[in-house]
Write a protein that holds these residues in place. Structure first.
Motif, PDB file in Angstrom:
ATOM      1  N   GLY A  85       0.836  -1.180   0.000  1.00  0.00           N
ATOM      2  CA  GLY A  85       0.000   0.000   0.000  1.00  0.00           C
ATOM      3  C   GLY A  85       0.877   1.238   0.000  1.00  0.00           C
ATOM      4  N   ILE A  86       0.291   2.375  -0.320  1.00  0.00           N
ATOM      5  CA  ILE A  86       1.009   3.637  -0.239  1.00  0.00           C
ATOM      6  C   ILE A  86       0.631   4.317   1.069  1.00  0.00           C
ATOM      7  N   ALA A  87       1.323   5.364   1.424  1.00  0.00           N
ATOM      8  CA  ALA A  87       1.019   6.083   2.663  1.00  0.00           C
ATOM      9  C   ALA A  87       1.282   7.566   2.474  1.00  0.00           C
ATOM     10  N   LEU A  88       0.515   8.380   3.172  1.00  0.00           N
ATOM     11  CA  LEU A  88       0.776   9.813   3.241  1.00  0.00           C
ATOM     12  C   LEU A  88       1.317  10.102   4.632  1.00  0.00           C
ATOM     13  N   VAL A  89       2.517  10.663   4.679  1.00  0.00           N
ATOM     14  CA  VAL A  89       3.214  10.827   5.953  1.00  0.00           C
ATOM     15  C   VAL A  89       3.895  12.190   6.019  1.00  0.00           C
ATOM     16  N   PRO A  90       4.212  12.675   7.225  1.00  0.00           N
ATOM     17  CA  PRO A  90       5.011  13.901   7.333  1.00  0.00           C
ATOM     18  C   PRO A  90       6.378  13.709   6.684  1.00  0.00           C
ATOM     19  N   GLU A  91       6.907  14.774   6.122  1.00  0.00           N
ATOM     20  CA  GLU A  91       8.140  14.699   5.346  1.00  0.00           C
ATOM     21  C   GLU A  91       9.308  14.095   6.127  1.00  0.00           C
ATOM     22  N   HIS A  92       9.380  14.355   7.449  1.00  0.00           N
ATOM     23  CA  HIS A  92      10.552  13.884   8.187  1.00  0.00           C
ATOM     24  C   HIS A  92      10.602  12.363   8.316  1.00  0.00           C
ATOM     25  N   PHE A  93       9.516  11.655   7.996  1.00  0.00           N
ATOM     26  CA  PHE A  93       9.557  10.188   8.005  1.00  0.00           C
ATOM     27  C   PHE A  93      10.552   9.660   6.979  1.00  0.00           C
ATOM     28  N   SER A  94      10.869  10.487   5.971  1.00  0.00           N
ATOM     29  CA  SER A  94      11.741  10.028   4.892  1.00  0.00           C
ATOM     30  C   SER A  94      13.162   9.731   5.366  1.00  0.00           C
ATOM     31  N   VAL A  95      13.565  10.253   6.517  1.00  0.00           N
ATOM     32  CA  VAL A  95      14.925   9.990   7.008  1.00  0.00           C
ATOM     33  C   VAL A  95      15.009   8.641   7.710  1.00  0.00           C
ATOM     34  N   LYS A  96      13.880   7.956   7.873  1.00  0.00           N
ATOM     35  CA  LYS A  96      13.862   6.740   8.681  1.00  0.00           C
ATOM     36  C   LYS A  96      14.108   5.476   7.874  1.00  0.00           C
TER      37      LYS A  96
END
Length: 303
Positions: A237-248
Motif C-alpha cells: 500500500g502507499i502512505a501519506l506521511v510527514p516529510e521527516h519520516f523520509s529519514v527513517k
C-alpha cells in the motif's frame, strides 16, 4: 483515608482496568487492589463493579470521583506553591506524545528538563492524538505533543511548534515512485497503509483525501511508524506521511505532493491556570526553543 488511596482510585476509574491503573501509578496490582478494598471498607460502599473484561464505577464511585480529583489537585497545587517559593520543582510530570515527532525532539527536551529539574518524576505516554487530548482533559496527561486540528476544544490550549509538508511514501518499484510530484486526486482508489482510526495522521489523511474527492482502501493498519514504512516499502500500500519520516528508511520512495497539506504539531495543555508548575516549566523550555534564531519561529498560544 489516604491520598494514595485516592490516587489509586482515580487511576482505576480513568483506566477502567486494574492492570493498566497499576502500571500508571507504578505499583504492583495486588497492592493497588488491596488499597481499593481498604478504601471501600472505610467508606462502607463498593466503588467498582468488576468483570473479567472491564471495570465500571458504581453510583458511589461516580459520586467520589470528582471529589477525589479535586482533593488531589489541591494537594498538587499546595506542593507546587511550596516548591515555587523554594525555587524547586517536585512532583510528577506526565507527558504524552505521538510517535516520531520532528518537533519537538521529545527525548532531548525531557532530558534537558530532567537535568534542570531532577526532583520531578517524568512519565511518558505514547498514544494517538485523540487519546492524548482526552488524557489532558481528564488530568491524566499534563502536556501532550500532538498534531493540531485533532479535536482541540475550548478547554484546551495549543502552543504551535512545527509545520512540514506531507509526502507520499511508496515502494521503490511503484508506478508513482519516479514522479517528481503527485496530486492527491491521482490516489483515488489506491490501497493504503495507515495507522488506526484514533491516530492524528489517519484523521489528517482522511480529511486531505476527502477534500481531493479521492477514495481509498486501508489495506494494512499498523500501530507504529517503522511498520508503516516497512509495509509501504514492500508494495502492500502507499502512505501519506510527514516529510521527516523520509529519514527513517531508504527502502521506500518519498514523493512530494502538489500543494502539499501541512502537518502541524503543538504542545497541548489544559486551558487557563489548570496546568501545573512542572508543566508550565516544560512549556517555557519549548517556547525558549521556538524563539527567533533557535529553530522554528515562535507562534502564539491558542485556546
Amino acid at each position: 483515608m489516604e491520598l494514595r488511596q485516592l490516587e489509586y482510585f482515580v487511576a482505576v476509574a480513568e483506566e477502567r482496568h486494574f492492570t493498566r491503573a497499576a502500571q500508571r501509578v507504578l505499583v504492583a496490582q495486588s497492592g493497588l487492589s488491596a488499597s481499593i478494598r481498604s478504601l471501600e471498607r472505610e467508606l462502607g460502599a463498593r466503588l467498582f463493579v468488576r468483570s473479567t473484561r472491564r471495570v465500571e464505577l458504581t453510583d458511589a464511585g461516580r459520586a467520589l470521583l470528582p471529589e477525589a480529583r479535586h482533593v488531589l489537585a489541591k494537594v498538587s497545587g499546595a506542593r507546587d506553591a511550596v516548591a515555587a517559593v523554594q525555587s524547586l520543582l517536585r512532583g510528577t510530570l506526565t507527558v504524552g506524545s505521538l510517535q516520531c515527532l520532528a518537533a519537538p525532539d521529545v527525548p532531548a527536551l525531557l532530558g534537558r528538563f530532567h537535568g534542570k529539574h531532577s526532583g520531578v518524576e517524568i512519565r511518558l505516554q505514547q498514544d494517538g492524538a485523540a487519546a492524548l487530548l482526552e488524557g489532558v482533559r481528564r488530568g491524566a496527561v499534563d502536556v501532550a505533543f500532538t498534531s493540531t486540528g485533532a479535536g482541540t476544544t475550548a478547554d484546551l490550549e495549543e502552543l504551535p511548534i512545527g509545520a512540514e509538508p506531507m509526502v507520499l511514501a511508496c515502494a521503490l518499484a511503484h508506478p508513482l515512485a519516479e514522479r517528481g510530484r503527485v496530486a492527491l486526486g491521482e490516489l483515488d482508489g489506491a490501497a493504503f497503509v495507515d495507522f488506526g482510526p484514533a491516530s492524528g495522521i489517519r484523521e489528517e489523511v482522511d480529511a486531505m483525501l476527502a477534500g481531493a474527492d479521492a477514495r481509498r482502501r486501508v489495506a494494512v493498519e499498523v500501530n507504529d511508524v517503522h511498520s508503516l514504512l516497512a509495509f509501504a516499502a514492500q508494495g502492500l500500500g502507499i502512505a501519506l506521511v510527514p516529510e521527516h519520516f523520509s529519514v527513517k528508511t531508504s527502502e521506500a520512495r518519498f514523493v512530494p505532493i502538489e500543494d502539499a497539506p501541512q502537518w502541524r504539531t503543538a504542545a497541548v495543555t489544559a486551558a487557563g491556570s489548570a496546568a501545573g508548575t512542572a508543566a508550565r516549566a516544560l512549556l517555557a523550555m519549548v517556547e525558549e526553543d521556538l524563539a527567533p534564531g533557535r529553530g522554528t519561529p515562535a507562534a502564539g498560544r491558542r485556546g
